[in-house]
Each structure stands twice: as structure tokens, then as C-alpha cells.
Design an enzyme around this catalytic site. Structure first.
Site, PDB file in Angstrom:
ATOM      1  CB  SER A  37      30.964 -10.892   6.119  1.00  0.00           C
ATOM      2  OG  SER A  37      29.577 -10.752   5.907  1.00  0.00           O
ATOM      3  CE  LYS A  43      29.690  -7.076   3.704  1.00  0.00           C
ATOM      4  NZ  LYS A  43      30.503  -8.134   4.323  1.00  0.00           N
TER       5      LYS A  43
END
Length: 799
Positions: A652, A695
Site C-alpha cells: 500500500s 489511515k
């Protein structure tokens, strides 16, 4: 092209209250099965109804998803369509006591048979002593004994009469019998008188005594044989009396169980054994049967008991059994022992049933992980399924750890449907490593973790109402249900899905009910649900606060303003039990002239996982394919997660790593008030990642503590927009223009957003505009290539 921030309505999908046509959960109907599991339910029903061997079921789902509840409900529904199975019992085997016999009976008949045998022994315990204590028996037994004694007396009397005729006295002494000569008056002769007789008279006495002694000896030899004959007659009499006492009550039982040949055979054996051991029924003080002097057993009637293994007396359906501790003994039963005279003894009454006995003819539900954790339990289950019978054998004996004599009960035929519950990974591991697994578990029921949110909000509300009623919680208001639906979408990591992990939902409702009570609410309100969510986070977020504190103190270096070359804020997710939160990491890159290699420092130090390494290789090949198609790739780059001392895994951060490398190449600074997440493919397309909400919130928390400037934000893949269910404080900050969420689709979008420069598109010759980001990269790579050629030429010239 200017990348615009997402509007606040795309950051959070609220529940439409108009879809909830009620005011309280009390108005909603109860639902029996969990929501959105049609595929798994169809599979379980199919497996339950297929009658062929091997079509047992493995229900695949993580713990807490409701697979046990669903499997139990469906099994119970199917059990109502099935007949009640047979009762089973163990009885004594009179021919081979170490091998108890198994007898099958009609449902509910086992307890009656057990009671019948108890009543039979109670009746015989009275009838038999009464028969042997009666006048008729005593008279006949006395006649036999008197006849035997009279026969011996007659024999002795005859010898005495003949001795008297010969003037010889026949007398009985302490050591036996003796013959003495006598005179005409039958007085015994003294030795002196005998010696005065003439020799012929002495010889006559002597010969007569010898003859009488021979005849006495022959008579005495007959006495034991005559006594044996008398004993046999007494035994026959005893058998006759016992048969008369026993036959009537046993014949009544035989008529009652005339259709069950195994019981008739057993009753025949019982009748024969009682007659042979009739002394056990006589009180110890009685001496009637003095011819049987064998020691009695401590519990002589125990062998006539019935050990009822399966009792379905009150059942109206096939059994559904859930075994919580599926070890070897709990599955197939066990044989208990008891201490007696310093040793361990056992008998057929100490045989205990297992889960397979209780579920025989029905359904057995087992947790696969617990089953595999128990030594040899898995092999035991497969052996029973393969053989189609339950054979009780201790684990120690099966492993040859002991060699003592024990019972070997007759196996019981097995007809059961097994439902194993376990994680999907456990199913796949068993399928791969156990070649027999597919022979016994042909049906897989795959449970979903989420359900589509559209058109299911009302059904989800019914599910919440059912859980609240079952757990005896306060009813939920409409707003509370709407908040739970929104939180469920957050747990599912998808705004278009609803999380159907029943354990998590039940825990949330329980905690919300607690706070409703603390707040004095009669029903659970929206604020109670939110308080439950916040308090659970509060209990688990100590480590997150510690990490964020280190960032605020500058111990962990994260920039949230300015622009720096070769540096970018990457985002990751830390999962600690039930709690996950976002963590910002500084990613830096350096570049120089080289041979086209991208060095992943995490991998070189063995701190990077395979997926992370794969992401680095993808981005390196993207750079080579875009900027060095017709020229040497004369660059070497290195990337690293700064201040990272643990394992790094996942791809990611590959987009952020790529932007950092390209920034270092082009010497174009990147905005530090933005954090980035997303993976990239070889074509430069940005791919979705997981944990997007955590996040974003992680970087937002850092920026908020330092003070929101209005320019800060997070860059995410456009394909992750559907997953956004951000906290309300993040949404409010975005609505106020204090924080921004940008969604991008390509690397060029990311470069333009982070640098403020146009990324630039290649022309027909593959050249980029000089003042664009890509143009600066292309120029730097061509410069590296020229320097490399000059260096090689110089090296060759010197040589």
C-alpha cells in the site's frame, strides 16, 4: 489538471432514516437465521438432506459470525423431519463377560427395559428364597437326604446283624469301625480268654473278621458315590424349584418383548444364569444349598442390570448435539474404573456414552479447531465414519500403552451427520494436507462476512431487534439503529456493505445498553451507541496515543507542512487485537547515477516482506518502462521507511515510494502537508488498499494536534472512495475546509497534486515537456546516461 478534494458527502454514507419505518425495535419481527447467508444456508440444507455417506458439512467462517447459531437452527429444523432414532443399551455377556452386548430398542423403550430388569431381580429376590423356604422343598430335600443316610445305615446294620450271628461285636470307635470276638452271651472276649480258645475257634473268628472287614471296606467305598447321587438329585431338585420360581416373571418379559429377538436371547441367557447361580438369591444365613460353597460376588445382581447408553424417552425429534470438548473419550465414550482391593476393576455398567452415541441417528456439531487440538480425536472421528460404527476403546489401549485386560464392548452401528465449524483457512489446510478429508466432508458452507447495504437496512434492523430481545436488552430507538448500521459499514470497510459479525454486534448492543442504563434512558439512544463505540476505543488506544505523542514531541519525525525533495508521508495500519489505527511513516528516497537498480533497504535488512518487495519491483519496472524505453536506465535509487524497526509488509506504500524516488530524480519537492496511500501497477495505475479510513484518521489526528492549516489532507486511490466511512470529526473538518481527501487514479495525478507541477504527457517521440514533472525526470535520466557514457569512455581510454 487540478485534482479537487472529495466533497463531505462522499466521505461518509449516512443511514436514511426514511428507510426505517418504525420508531423502536420493539415494533420489529423476530428473525431466526442471520442475515445475508443464503449461500451457506443452502449448502447446509443440502448437506443435511443428502443421505449418502461422506456428505458431512464443514461450515467456513471466522469465530463470532453466527455459524454455530445458524448450523444449530438448521439442524434442529431438519431434525423435526426425521424420526426419533433407536435407544441403545449394553448388557452383560454371560458367555464372554469381557465383551458386553449392545441391544437396540425402540425410542423410549430403553428406560422401560432397564426398569423391567430391576423389577425382575427385585421380584426374584423374594420369590426364589420363598420357593426354597417352602414346606414342599424342605420335605423333598429332606427325603433325599434321609434316603441317602438310611441307605448307609442299612448297609452298616446288615453287617452288624451278620457279625452278631457269628458272635462278633461290630462297634464304632473314634477312628472308625472295629470287630471284636464275643462269647455265647455276646460279651467281648478279653485277650486272655481269646488265647484260651482252641486254634480252630481262633481261626474261625479270624477268618470271619477278615471277611466282615472286606465287606465293610466295600460298603464304605459305595458311600461317596451314593452321596454324589444324592447331591445330583438335590441339584436337580434345586434347578426344578428355581425354574418354577424364575420362569413365570421371565416369560412375562418375553411376551412383552416378543418382537425383539436380541432381548429374547438375552432373557434366555439371564434365565439360565439365574438358575445356575440361584444361591446368590438365597440369604447368607440359609444353609439350604449347602452343596454350593463357591464364594459369592460382592454385587452378584449387578450383571443383570441394563446400562442405558442412549435414552430418547422424551425426544420427539432426531437429536442435535453440540460437543464443546471433542476429545477421544468424549466422542466415542469411555470405560470407567474403580479401585477395589488395591486394583482397578470395571464392568459393563461403567461404560459411558460419547457424543457419537448421543447424536446417533441425528446431528453432531463440533468446532474443528477444538477437535484438531485434542490428541487423536480427528483420527478417531474419521475411523468411526469410515467403519460406520462406534467402537469404544481407551486411548491408552489403542496406542498400546497398557496391556491389562479390559472390556471390549460390542460396536454400535453409526448413522450421524457431522457439522464441523472452522475458519476457511482450516478448511483449505485440511483439504490440502489430509487426503481423506474430502471423503468425509463433501459439503462446504461458506459464510459471508458482510452483506449488501442497499435494501437490507430494514432486515439488519430486525436482526438487531432479535439480538436485543434474546439478550434481554433495552429496545433500540430508530436513531440508535441507524448509528449501528453506519458503524457496521465502517467495520465492513465498505460504505456499501454491512458487517454481520454477530459477536461484535452483540457486544456493541450490550455495551450500549449499559450506557443507556447509566444515562437513565428507557431505550438505547444514538448517544448511547456512540458512547459505547468511544469507550471501547478509549480502552484500547493507549499504544496509539503513545505513538502519536512521540510524533508530537519530535521523537518520530513526521512533517505536516512545507515541501521536501525525496520525502513523503506514507500511511499504514497497525492492528492490535480488536483495535486498528493509522500510522504515518516518513518515506525517503535517494537517487544517483547507476545501473538501473532500485534498492529496497527494508528488504536488504530482511525487514521487508514478500508483498512489499513485490511492490518495489513493480515501481522500479514502471520507471524503466516509462523513462528508459530507448536509452539505458542509468540510475540507482534507494528507498526506506525512516525510523521503522519492525517488519514492513504490504504494497500500500508503493505509490508513495514511487513518488519519493521520482521527486529525488527530478529534484522537485513534495508537499509534506499531504500523506499518501495506494499501490501502483506497472502501467502507472493506482490500485485500492485496505484500512483506508484508519489511515486517513491517523494522519488527521497528527495534523489536528499540531493545528489544522486548511491545506493538509490525504491522497487515496479513487477506487477506495466506496470504502469511506470516516469519523464525524474528520468529516466536519473537511466540510469546514480544514482537511481534504483527494482521490487519484494514476501516478501522474499524484505527482501533480504533490508538486503543483503539471505531470506532463509524452509526445510522439516519447519526450515530455521540459517544465513538467516527467520532463524533469526524463532530463535527469538522460543526464545520468550521458555521464555514464563519459565515465565508461574515460575508463576505456585510461586502459
Amino acid at each position: 489538471m487540478t485534482i479537487k478534494a472529495l466533497t463531505p458527502d462522499r466521505l461518509y454514507k449516512s443511514c436514511d432514516l426514511d428507510q426505517l419505518s418504525f420508531e423502536s425495535s420493539e415494533e420489529l419481527d423476530h428473525v431466526d437465521v442471520i442475515l445475508g447467508q443464503e449461500r451457506a444456508i443452502e449448502a447446509i440444507k443440502f448437506g443435511l438432506r443428502v443421505v449418502k455417506p461422506g456428505y458431512n458439512i464443514f461450515a467456513m467462517a471466522p469465530d463470532g459470525t453466527g455459524k454455530l447459531t445458524t448450523a444449530t437452527q438448521l439442524a434442529e429444523q431438519e431434525a423435526h423431519r426425521q424420526p426419533v432414532p433407536f435407544d441403545w443399551c449394553y448388557v452383560h455377556n454371560f458367555n464372554q463377560p469381557a465383551k458386553p452386548r449392545a441391544i437396540r430398542l425402540e425410542p423410549g423403550q430403553g428406560r422401560g427395559f432397564q426398569q423391567d430388569m430391576v423389577e425382575l431381580i427385585d421380584e426374584l429376590s423374594v420369590a426364589i428364597p420363598a420357593a426354597f423356604d417352602g414346606d414342599e422343598y424342605r420335605s423333598r430335600a429332606g427325603e433325599l437326604e434321609n434316603d441317602s443316610r438310611q441307605r448307609e445305615i442299612n448297609e452298616i446294620t446288615q453287617l452288624r446283624d451278620e457279625a452278631e450271628k457269628a458272635h462278633i461285636i461290630f462297634t464304632e470307635t473314634a477312628t472308625g469301625y472295629a470287630f471284636l470276638p464275643a462269647d455265647e452271651h455276646d460279651d467281648p472276649l478279653t485277650p486272655e480268654q481269646f488265647n484260651k480258645l482252641d486254634k480252630d475257634r481262633q481261626r474261625q473268628f479270624h477268618d470271619t473278621v477278615l471277611d466282615l472287614q472286606d465287606r465293610l471296606r466295600d460298603a464304605i467305598k459305595k458311600f461317596p458315590q451314593w452321596r454324589k447321587e444324592t447331591k445330583r438329585k438335590l441339584q436337580a431338585l434345586n434347578r426344578e424349584v428355581a425354574e418354577l420360581a424364575v420362569s413365570h416373571p421371565i416369560d412375562e418379559l418375553k411376551q412383552r418383548y416378543a418382537k425383539w429377538q436380541p432381548i429374547l436371547d438375552y432373557l434366555e441367557a439371564v434365565q439360565k444364569d439365574i438358575i445356575e447361580h440361584v444361591r446368590d438369591f438365597i440369604p447368607h444365613g440359609e444353609k439350604v444349598l449347602s452343596f454350593m460353597e463357591l464364594p459369592q460376588e460382592p454385587q452378584p445382581f449387578k450383571r443383570y442390570q441394563v446400562n442405558l447408553m442412549v435414552d430418547l424417552n422424551h425426544k420427539r425429534t432426531a437429536p442435535v448435539i453440540c460437543e464443546d470438548l471433542p476429545n477421544h473419550g468424549n466422542l466415542i465414550g469411555r470405560i470407567d474404573h474403580q479401585a477395589q482391593m488395591g486394583s482397578l476393576v470395571t464392568d459393563f455398567t461403567m461404560i459411558k456414552p460419547g457424543a457419537l452415541h448421543k447424536a446417533n441417528g441425528g446431528y453432531l456439531i463440533i468446532d474443528a479447531r477444538k477437535l484438531l487440538q485434542q490428541p487423536y480425536a480427528w483420527e478417531t472421528l474419521k475411523r468411526c465414519l469410515k467403519a460406520g460404527e462406534i467402537r469404544i476403546e481407551s486411548l491408552e489401549r489403542a496406542l498400546s500403552l497398557i496391556s491389562t485386560t479390559s472390556l471390549e464392548p460390542e460396536p454400535i452401528p453409526l448413522n450421524v451427520k457431522i457439522i464441523l465449524l472452522g475458519d476457511p483457512m482450516l478448511y483449505y489446510l485440511l483439504s490440502y494436507y489430509d487426503p481423506e478429508f474430502q471423503d468425509f466432508f463433501k459439503v462446504a458452507a461458506d459464510f459471508a462476512g458482510s452483506v449488501n447495504r442497499e435494501h437490507n437496512s430494514l432486515e439488519y434492523a430486525r436482526l438487531l431487534a432479535s439480538i436485543a430481545k434474546r439478550e434481554k436488552l433495552r429496545p433500540l430507538g430508530k436513531a440508535a439503529i441507524a448509528r449501528i448500521i453506519e458503524h457496521s459499514a465502517r467495520l465492513a470497510d465498505d460504505a456499501e456493505k454491512l458487517w454481520i459479525h454477530l459477536r461484535s454486534i452483540k457486544d456493541l448492543l450490550t455495551e450500549a445498553d449499559h450506557w443507556a442504563g447509566e444515562n437513565g434512558h428507557t431505550q438505547i439512544a444514538n448517544s448511547d451507541v456512540q458512547q459505547a463505540i468511544d469507550q471501547k476505543t478509549r480502552r484500547l488506544d493507549r499504544l496509539r496515543d503513545r505513538l502519536y505523542e512521540n510524533i508530537q514531541r519530535g521523537i518520530v519525525m513526521i512533517a505536516t507542512d512545507g515541501a521536501i525533495v525525496g520525502q513523503i508521508n506514507g500511511l499504514s495500519v497497525l492492528q492490535l487485537g480488536e483495535f486498528a489505527f493509522g500510522q504515518a511513516s516518513r518515506i525517503t528516497a535517494t537517487t544517483r547515477m547507476g545501473n538501473g537498480k532500485v534498492v529496497d533497504i527494508e528488504r536488504e535488512t530482511e525487514l521487508g516482506g514478500a508483498i512489499h518487495s513485490k511492490g518495489v519491483m513493480i515501481l522500479s519496472h514502471f520507471i524503466a518502462a516509462r523513462y528508459a524505453r530507448s536509452t539505458p536506465f542509468s540510475m540507482i535509487a534507494s528507498i526506506v521507511f525512516e525510523q521503522s524497526y519492525g517488519h514492513v509488509e504490504g504494497d500500500s506504500a508503493s505509490l508513495a515510494e514511487l513518488c519519493a524516488i521520482l521527486s529525488s530524480l527530478a529534484q522537485v519537492p513534495l508537499r509534506q502537508d499531504l500523506a499518501m496511500t495506494g499501490s501502483v501497477n506497472q502501467l502507472g495505475q493506482v490500485q485500492p488498499i485496505g484500512g483506508v479510513n484508519e489511515k486517513i484518521e491517523g494522519f488527521f489526528d497528527i495534523c489536528r494536534e499540531r493545528g489544522l492549516t486548511g491545506s493538509q489532507g490525504v491522497v487515496i486511490p479513487a477506487s477506495n472512495i466506496a470504502h469511506l466511512m470516516l469519523r464525524w470529526d474528520v468529516v466536519h473538518a473537511a466540510r469546514a475546509g480544514q482537511f481534504h481527501i483527494y482521490a487519484i487514479e494514476t501516478v501522474d495525478d499524484a505527482l501533480a497534486l504533490l508538486s503543483g507541477l503539471d505531470a506532463g504527457a509524452a509526445d510522439a517521440d516519447g519526450r515530455f515537456p521540459a517544465d513538467s514533472f516527467n520532463g524533469k525526470i526524463d532530463a535527469q535520466l538522460r543526464k545520468f546516461t550521458g555521464l555514464m557514457k563519459e565515465f565508461i569512455a574515460k575508463e576505456n581510454g585510461e586502459k
